[in-house]
Design an enzyme around this catalytic site. Structure first.
Site, PDB file in Angstrom:
ATOM      1  N   SER A   1       0.167   5.945  -2.235  1.00  0.00           N
ATOM      2  CA  SER A   1      -0.303   6.213  -0.875  1.00  0.00           C
ATOM      3  C   SER A   1       0.883   6.391   0.085  1.00  0.00           C
ATOM      4  CB  SER A   1      -1.250   5.087  -0.451  1.00  0.00           C
ATOM      5  OG  SER A   1      -1.982   5.466   0.667  1.00  0.00           O
TER       6      SER A   1
ATOM      7  N   ASP B   1     -10.889  11.457  -2.339  1.00  0.00           N
ATOM      8  CA  ASP B   1      -9.781  10.909  -1.550  1.00  0.00           C
ATOM      9  C   ASP B   1      -9.383  11.955  -0.509  1.00  0.00           C
ATOM     10  OD1 ASP B   1      -7.392   9.952  -0.586  1.00  0.00           O
ATOM     11  OD2 ASP B   1      -6.410   9.747  -2.530  1.00  0.00           O
TER      12      ASP B   1
ATOM     13  N   HIS C   1      -9.558   6.756  -3.379  1.00  0.00           N
ATOM     14  CA  HIS C   1      -8.240   6.279  -2.974  1.00  0.00           C
ATOM     15  C   HIS C   1      -8.094   4.762  -3.150  1.00  0.00           C
ATOM     16  CE1 HIS C   1      -4.449   6.927  -0.884  1.00  0.00           C
ATOM     17  NE2 HIS C   1      -4.632   5.744  -0.334  1.00  0.00           N
TER      18      HIS C   1
END
Ligand SMILES: *[C@@H]1O[C@H](CO)[C@@H](O)[C@H](O)[C@H]1NC(C)=O
Length: 403
Positions: free
Chosen positions: A189, A343, A373
């Site tokens: 991320s 995501d 995600h």
């Protein structure tokens, strides 16, 4: 008695309504996903409320999760775990106990959390680092860079940069018996964002003699130019990372001024003078047909120029690695990218894969089409998903074979 059971039924219905969320058919362990999502949503509401009342910043409330998941640096039979600092930046370092003649490999890991949350000491990150040590017999350096909203760009990047430069010095590598030709940088991320950014930075820094062998990017954030790609449009309300939260993270990376957040939310934070940059994130050309679906590519909607003037980081390749020109992508190390179907950041990953391949960089791309995600972290109780274990296994297997 009757009123009690009516109350009970009513509460159950309300609770079920609160927890229920329609999910795509192929998402596994749906009920657990809904519970997870409801937990995150509740924390988010608490954050909104605290902010509304002016008692706490939204992210201070969200930090609760990071704190709850905190672990101490505990050594075991496989690994010595130490909290220390490199160039005054805190790191948690994992050194294998297994003695070997040969020098070891190393993984520099950068945790996620939107540049605002997270820590190397969180249970899921600590577990991932231990698994990396065990399977690769590698040294792991997990970085605790400073976070927003207290610190903004480029502090996060600079902290990572300082740690990596310190670690890549021959004297440090000697101390940990690390093979300079077998070092990877990895992150998920916002950590994937920082990993990509630092890899690009080192490639163009003549002072750094050691070259990274691999960058491994797990559902990375790669650009803030277009916050309305097909994946942002389709997955704005998927579990864990909503579009609103991602936009909040982006804006907090640069400033706590809510004006930027509002502008980014309507995707009008880039002025027409920067139109030339859109070619780097043109999903109309960079995404595979299957992901473009029925989305129609429009000309970008421009905003006024005050934002990029005040916060030049918005256009900085150290914040948006996807904005690096083709010529400069050439020569990047072997790249591993994970993307997830549900995501908002999916298309950032796909576009980067396209651009890297066009620039002749070797890329291995694992796309998971039934998950969302943050899944990599969902490998410990109470939210322990089978697919998380599967993805971690594949990631470590790949890293083990290629580093
Ligand atoms: C994006 O790609 C499309 C299709 O190739 C093209 O028509 C459009 O002009 C491009 N836009 C930008 C901003 O590069």
């Amino acid at each position: 008695m009757a009123s009690k059971s009516v109350f009970f039924v009513l509460m159950t219905v309300l609770l079920a309504y609160y927890i229920y969320k329609p999910l795509p058919n192929n998402v596994e362990e749906k009920f657990k996903v809904m519970l997870l999502d409801a937990t995150f949503r509740t924390l988010g509401h608490a954050g909104d409320l605290a902010e509304l009342l002016g008692v706490k910043h939204y992210m201070d409330v969200m930090m609760l999760l990071t704190k709850v998941e905190h672990t101490e640096p505990v050594s075991d039979e496989y690994v010595t775990v130490t909290d220390t600092s490199f160039s005054n930046v805190p790191v948690r370092i994992y050194v294998p106990k297994l003695q070997s003649e040969a020098l070891r490999r190393a993984v520099i890991y950068i945790h996620g959390g939107g540049w605002c949350l997270g820590s190397a000491s969180m249970k899921p990150y600590d577990l991932l680092s231990r698994q990396t040590v065990k399977q690769l017999n590698a040294v792991v350096v997990s970085i605790n860079y400073r976070l927003a909203p207290k610190f903004h760009f480029p502090t996060q990047f600079d902290d990572v940069h300082n740690v990596v430069k310190f670690f890549l010095q021959q004297s440090t590598l000697d101390k940990y018996s690390v093979d300079a030709s077998r070092i990877a940088v990895s992150g998920d991320s916002a950590g994937g964002n920082l990993a990509a950014a630092i890899t690009q930075e080192l490639l163009h820094d003549p002072e750094v003699k050691v070259k990274l062998k691999i960058q491994a990017l797990i559902y990375p954030v790669l650009q803030s130019l277009d916050l309305n790609t097909p994946s942002y449009r389709e997955n704005g309300n998927m579990p864990v990372l909503s579009r609103t939260l991602m936009v909040r993270f982006w804006s907090e990376y640069f400033t706590t001024d809510r004006k930027l957040f509002e502008a980014m939310l309507s995707n009008r934070h880039i002025p027409p003078q920067e139109a030339h940059l859109y070619k780097f994130v043109n999903w109309s050309t960079l995404l595979p047909k299957s992901l473009k679906n029925n989305h129609v590519y429009h000309k970008p909607e421009y905003g006024d120029s005050s934002f990029v003037k005040k916060y030049p980081g918005i256009l900085d390749t150290r914040a948006s690695p996807l904005l690096l020109e083709d010529e400069k992508l050439k020569g990047l190390p072997l790249t591993y990218v994970i993307t997830c179907m549900y995501d908002v950041l999916r298309d950032d990953g796909f576009m980067f894969v396209s651009r890297l391949r066009q620039a002749g960089v070797e890329v291995v791309h694992h796309h998971y089409d039934s998950t969302f995600h943050g899944i990599l972290l969902l490998n410990t109780l109470p939210f322990d998903f089978a697919i998380a274990h599967h993805i971690v296994d594949e990631y470590l297997k790949w890293l083990g074979n290629n580093l």
